[in-house]
Design a protein around this motif. Structure first.
Motif, PDB file in Angstrom:
ATOM      1  N   ILE A 183       0.782  -1.521  -0.070  1.00  0.00           N
ATOM      2  CA  ILE A 183      -0.117  -0.017  -0.028  1.00  0.00           C
ATOM      3  C   ILE A 183       0.866   1.272   0.014  1.00  0.00           C
ATOM      4  O   ILE A 183       0.759   2.242  -0.819  1.00  0.00           O
ATOM      5  CB  ILE A 183      -0.838   0.125   1.169  1.00  0.00           C
ATOM      6  CG1 ILE A 183      -1.991  -0.994   0.946  1.00  0.00           C
ATOM      7  CG2 ILE A 183      -1.493   1.391   1.579  1.00  0.00           C
ATOM      8  CD1 ILE A 183      -2.926  -1.400   1.925  1.00  0.00           C
ATOM      9  N   LEU A 233       3.098   1.538  -3.600  1.00  0.00           N
ATOM     10  CA  LEU A 233       1.968   2.150  -4.657  1.00  0.00           C
ATOM     11  C   LEU A 233       1.431   3.343  -4.571  1.00  0.00           C
ATOM     12  O   LEU A 233       1.328   4.215  -5.377  1.00  0.00           O
ATOM     13  CB  LEU A 233       1.061   0.993  -4.703  1.00  0.00           C
ATOM     14  CG  LEU A 233       1.234  -0.420  -5.094  1.00  0.00           C
ATOM     15  CD1 LEU A 233       0.096  -1.281  -5.391  1.00  0.00           C
ATOM     16  CD2 LEU A 233       2.136  -0.526  -6.363  1.00  0.00           C
ATOM     17  N   ALA A 234       1.382   3.903  -3.266  1.00  0.00           N
ATOM     18  CA  ALA A 234       0.830   5.016  -3.120  1.00  0.00           C
ATOM     19  C   ALA A 234       1.731   6.186  -3.243  1.00  0.00           C
ATOM     20  O   ALA A 234       1.608   7.258  -3.954  1.00  0.00           O
ATOM     21  CB  ALA A 234       0.397   5.140  -1.622  1.00  0.00           C
ATOM     22  N   LEU A 243       2.300   6.414  -7.059  1.00  0.00           N
ATOM     23  CA  LEU A 243       1.245   7.218  -7.738  1.00  0.00           C
ATOM     24  C   LEU A 243       1.261   8.765  -7.412  1.00  0.00           C
ATOM     25  O   LEU A 243       1.134   9.689  -8.407  1.00  0.00           O
ATOM     26  CB  LEU A 243      -0.077   6.628  -7.324  1.00  0.00           C
ATOM     27  CG  LEU A 243      -1.370   7.129  -7.786  1.00  0.00           C
ATOM     28  CD1 LEU A 243      -1.477   6.768  -9.261  1.00  0.00           C
ATOM     29  CD2 LEU A 243      -2.601   6.464  -7.235  1.00  0.00           C
ATOM     30  N   LEU A 287      -6.207   8.537   0.236  1.00  0.00           N
ATOM     31  CA  LEU A 287      -6.941   7.956  -1.048  1.00  0.00           C
ATOM     32  C   LEU A 287      -7.727   8.936  -1.877  1.00  0.00           C
ATOM     33  O   LEU A 287      -7.361   8.811  -3.302  1.00  0.00           O
ATOM     34  CB  LEU A 287      -7.658   6.876  -0.647  1.00  0.00           C
ATOM     35  CG  LEU A 287      -6.680   5.539  -0.033  1.00  0.00           C
ATOM     36  CD1 LEU A 287      -7.802   4.607   0.621  1.00  0.00           C
ATOM     37  CD2 LEU A 287      -5.621   4.976  -0.803  1.00  0.00           C
ATOM     38  N   LEU A 301      -5.185  11.041  -3.995  1.00  0.00           N
ATOM     39  CA  LEU A 301      -4.517  10.420  -4.926  1.00  0.00           C
ATOM     40  C   LEU A 301      -5.347   9.954  -6.104  1.00  0.00           C
ATOM     41  O   LEU A 301      -4.986   9.319  -7.119  1.00  0.00           O
ATOM     42  CB  LEU A 301      -3.793   8.978  -4.533  1.00  0.00           C
ATOM     43  CG  LEU A 301      -2.535   9.202  -3.434  1.00  0.00           C
ATOM     44  CD1 LEU A 301      -2.243   7.873  -2.734  1.00  0.00           C
ATOM     45  CD2 LEU A 301      -1.501   9.650  -4.115  1.00  0.00           C
ATOM     46  N   VAL A 329      -8.084   8.020  -5.966  1.00  0.00           N
ATOM     47  CA  VAL A 329      -8.276   6.588  -5.783  1.00  0.00           C
ATOM     48  C   VAL A 329      -9.645   6.424  -4.767  1.00  0.00           C
ATOM     49  O   VAL A 329     -10.000   5.380  -4.340  1.00  0.00           O
ATOM     50  CB  VAL A 329      -7.421   5.584  -5.538  1.00  0.00           C
ATOM     51  CG1 VAL A 329      -6.489   5.663  -6.914  1.00  0.00           C
ATOM     52  CG2 VAL A 329      -6.571   5.650  -4.380  1.00  0.00           C
ATOM     53  N   ALA A 344     -11.665   2.914  -4.201  1.00  0.00           N
ATOM     54  CA  ALA A 344     -11.202   2.261  -2.841  1.00  0.00           C
ATOM     55  C   ALA A 344     -12.481   2.108  -1.812  1.00  0.00           C
ATOM     56  O   ALA A 344     -12.537   1.163  -1.091  1.00  0.00           O
ATOM     57  CB  ALA A 344     -10.079   3.209  -1.948  1.00  0.00           C
ATOM     58  N   HIS A 349      -5.570  -1.862  -1.918  1.00  0.00           N
ATOM     59  CA  HIS A 349      -4.340  -2.260  -2.608  1.00  0.00           C
ATOM     60  C   HIS A 349      -4.790  -2.382  -4.296  1.00  0.00           C
ATOM     61  O   HIS A 349      -3.920  -1.731  -5.222  1.00  0.00           O
ATOM     62  CB  HIS A 349      -3.663  -3.482  -2.093  1.00  0.00           C
ATOM     63  CG  HIS A 349      -2.270  -3.718  -2.672  1.00  0.00           C
ATOM     64  ND1 HIS A 349      -2.104  -4.398  -3.926  1.00  0.00           N
ATOM     65  CD2 HIS A 349      -1.203  -3.493  -2.451  1.00  0.00           C
ATOM     66  CE1 HIS A 349      -0.993  -4.654  -4.288  1.00  0.00           C
ATOM     67  NE2 HIS A 349      -0.289  -4.080  -3.391  1.00  0.00           N
ATOM     68  N   LEU A 364      -5.096   1.293  -5.725  1.00  0.00           N
ATOM     69  CA  LEU A 364      -3.999   1.840  -5.937  1.00  0.00           C
ATOM     70  C   LEU A 364      -3.188   1.147  -7.277  1.00  0.00           C
ATOM     71  O   LEU A 364      -2.569   1.855  -8.039  1.00  0.00           O
ATOM     72  CB  LEU A 364      -3.026   1.632  -4.677  1.00  0.00           C
ATOM     73  CG  LEU A 364      -3.622   2.890  -3.540  1.00  0.00           C
ATOM     74  CD1 LEU A 364      -2.884   2.267  -2.236  1.00  0.00           C
ATOM     75  CD2 LEU A 364      -3.303   4.110  -3.556  1.00  0.00           C
ATOM     76  N   CYS A 412      -2.079   2.724 -10.630  1.00  0.00           N
ATOM     77  CA  CYS A 412      -0.578   2.654 -11.189  1.00  0.00           C
ATOM     78  C   CYS A 412      -0.339   2.181 -12.428  1.00  0.00           C
ATOM     79  O   CYS A 412       0.395   2.611 -13.295  1.00  0.00           O
ATOM     80  CB  CYS A 412       0.184   1.988 -10.012  1.00  0.00           C
ATOM     81  SG  CYS A 412       0.536   3.002  -8.533  1.00  0.00           S
ATOM     82  N   LEU A 429       0.337   5.679   3.926  1.00  0.00           N
ATOM     83  CA  LEU A 429      -0.494   6.573   2.979  1.00  0.00           C
ATOM     84  C   LEU A 429      -0.042   7.884   3.296  1.00  0.00           C
ATOM     85  O   LEU A 429       0.385   8.555   2.073  1.00  0.00           O
ATOM     86  CB  LEU A 429      -1.959   6.144   2.766  1.00  0.00           C
ATOM     87  CG  LEU A 429      -2.307   4.919   2.521  1.00  0.00           C
ATOM     88  CD1 LEU A 429      -3.752   4.654   3.003  1.00  0.00           C
ATOM     89  CD2 LEU A 429      -2.255   5.094   0.923  1.00  0.00           C
TER      90      LEU A 429
END
Ligand SMILES: Cc1cc2nc3c(=O)[nH]c(=O)nc-3n(C[C@H](O)[C@H](O)[C@H](O)COP(=O)(O)OP(=O)(O)OC[C@H]3O[C@@H](n4cnc5c(N)ncnc54)[C@H](O)[C@@H]3O)c2cc1C
Length: 415
Positions: free
Chosen positions: A17, A20-21, A24, A59, A62, A64, A68, A115, A118, A122, A328
């Motif tokens: 998590i 990937l965050a 991004l 989130l 970002l 998402v 999410a 996950h 994200l 990505c 995050l």
């Protein structure tokens, strides 16, 4: 491909998590990123995740937040029960007032939902390259950035008869160690050995909804606290399954994490718990067990153009369910600092650390201090219950403001 601000990519070790965050957040600010994940495929171990409002705000920033939250359960309340008397100790409503105060609800979700949201973002971003079977084993600093060492592929290693060979080097402008609780990058930067066993182990299970006692199916997590143990359960995946976790102090430093534990094993360890959560334990039937590991805060996560993030930087016990939230927050702070420092990663990582280290270390420390409240027995249990007795929702919110209100760097990219 969009025009990147950097020629060499930012390498991110670890595609959990946090990793990937981070990828991004950086890509959304124009930075090219290479994610190096050791596993054969991207994914999450475990099932349930409590996603506090501060995590949901990241989130959202970002982009998402909607996917999410799609399959997440937005909970009605946070509940803590006394595992001796069966009485309610804490009951904090998470409705309209809570949402207005923190800008987001409190959710419980399947880990793969968070996950997966994200990962999909990505995969859809042309400044992000995702690589699996790429275990980072070290790095060397260079004048132009970092030379990242990747272990030789399994098959090649087997052919060469090597235990852990260096296979390839990737040249990057900077490296982020988002490689989790056993972080290899941390071993090099901090060099403080293995994370230590907390003394607690957890039994985890997934209960199909038709096996879950009907009268115990609630739209919120129910947490039962007794001396040296706590049990939590909540629905995920659109109420198709319940996530179950039972934590107990045994002092063990190792357990067999590869095989299932039969019901008799946790039943013997949780004999002091209230009969209600034990009904849920019986419904679960079979479990996987894990050692809960932790560290104390340290003063430094950074070495030039290399830094740590998430569990690599500040692994914590799960007692206030904030580890992924902190990963995050780290990710977005690091991306914002990279933008503000216009791609000078040495400077950006120093600023990121200065901004994040107190908050993340506070959460790490608070998580461990919760042991005292969650697992109290005897008169300490009565003291615990008296601390919470009669507290209004507003009084609870005031104590949670510092944690759940998103810091000012939790924001979408400019433009
Ligand atoms: C029982 C339990 C319950 C929890 N519940 C919650 C909760 O409800 N809410 C919450 O916010 N947090 C919770 N947490 C904490 C949360 O799971 C972690 O804090 C979070 O997953 C950390 O994310 P991360 O990306 O830093 O690390 P990880 O999720 O561990 O990801 C690290 C990634 O790096 C990869 N990797 C490792 N080494 C290398 C290497 N050398 N090279 C390349 N790749 C590598 C791994 O394969 C993995 O994909 C819980 C933790 C536990 C143990």
């Amino acid at each position: 491909m969009s025009k990147a601000r950097n020629v060499l990519p930012v390498a991110v070790a670890g595609g959990g998590i946090g990793g990937l965050a981070c990828a991004l957040g950086l890509a959304q600010r124009g930075f090219k990123v290479l994610v190096l994940e050791q596993a054969r495929e991207f994914g999450e171990v475990g099932v349930g995740l409590q996603v506090a409002p501060n995590a949901l705000s990241v989130l959202d920033a970002l982009g998402v937040g909607i996917p999410a939250k799609r399959d997440a359960l937005l909970i009605e309340r946070m509940l803590m029960m006394d595992g001796v008397s069966g009485q309610t100790i804490v009951d904090i409503p998470c409705g309209a007032e809570f949402i207005a105060r923190y800008g987001n609800p409190y959710a419980v979700a399947h880990r793969a939902d968070i996950h997966g949201a994200l990962l999909a973002a990505c995969q859809g971003h042309d400044l992000i390259e995702l690589r699996t079977r790429a275990r980072v084993i070290g790095f060397d600093q260079e004048s132009s950035g970092v030379s990242v060492k990747i272990a030789a592929a399994e098959a090649e290693r087997a052919r060469a008869g090597e235990a852990l060979g260096e296979g390839e080097r990737v040249h990057a402008i900077a490296l982020v160690g988002a490689d989790g609780v056993h972080s290899r990058i941390r071993q090099i930067i901090v060099n403080d050995g293995d994370p230590f066993a907390s003394g607690f182990i957890i039994y985890r299970a997934v209960i199909p909804v038709d096996q879950m006692p009907a009268d115990l199916q609630h739209p919120y997590p129910t947490l039962w606290a007794t001396k040296d143990t706590h049990i939590i359960y909540y629905p995920v995946r659109g109420w198709t399954v319940f996530n179950f976790g039972a934590t107990v102090r045994t002092g063990q430093t190792e357990v067999d994490e590869t095989t299932e534990a039969p019901l008799e094993e946790p039943l013997a360890l949780f004999a002091g718990q209230h009969h209600t959560p034990l009904r849920v334990m019986r419904a679960a039937g079979r479990f996987r067990r894990y050692v809960i590991r932790r560290r104390d805060p340290v003063e430094n996560w950074t070495q030039g153009p290399v830094t740590l993030l998430g569990d690599g930087a500040h692994p914590m016990v799960q007692f206030i369910a904030q580890g992924a939230a902190m990963a995050l927050e780290d990710a977005i702070c690091l991306a914002v600092m990279a933008e503000e420092c216009e791609g000078d990663f040495n400077r950006a990582f120093q600023r990121y650390q200065e901004i994040r280290i107190v908050r993340a270390s506070r959460v790490q420390t608070m998580s461990w201090m919760m042991d005292k409240l969650l697992h109290a027995g005897g008169v300490e249990r009565q003291v615990r219950n008296s601390i919470f007795a009669g507290r209004t929702p507003q009084q609870s919110y005031e104590r949670l403001d510092w944690l759940y209100q998103p810091p000012d760097y939790v924001r979408a990219p400019r433009g």
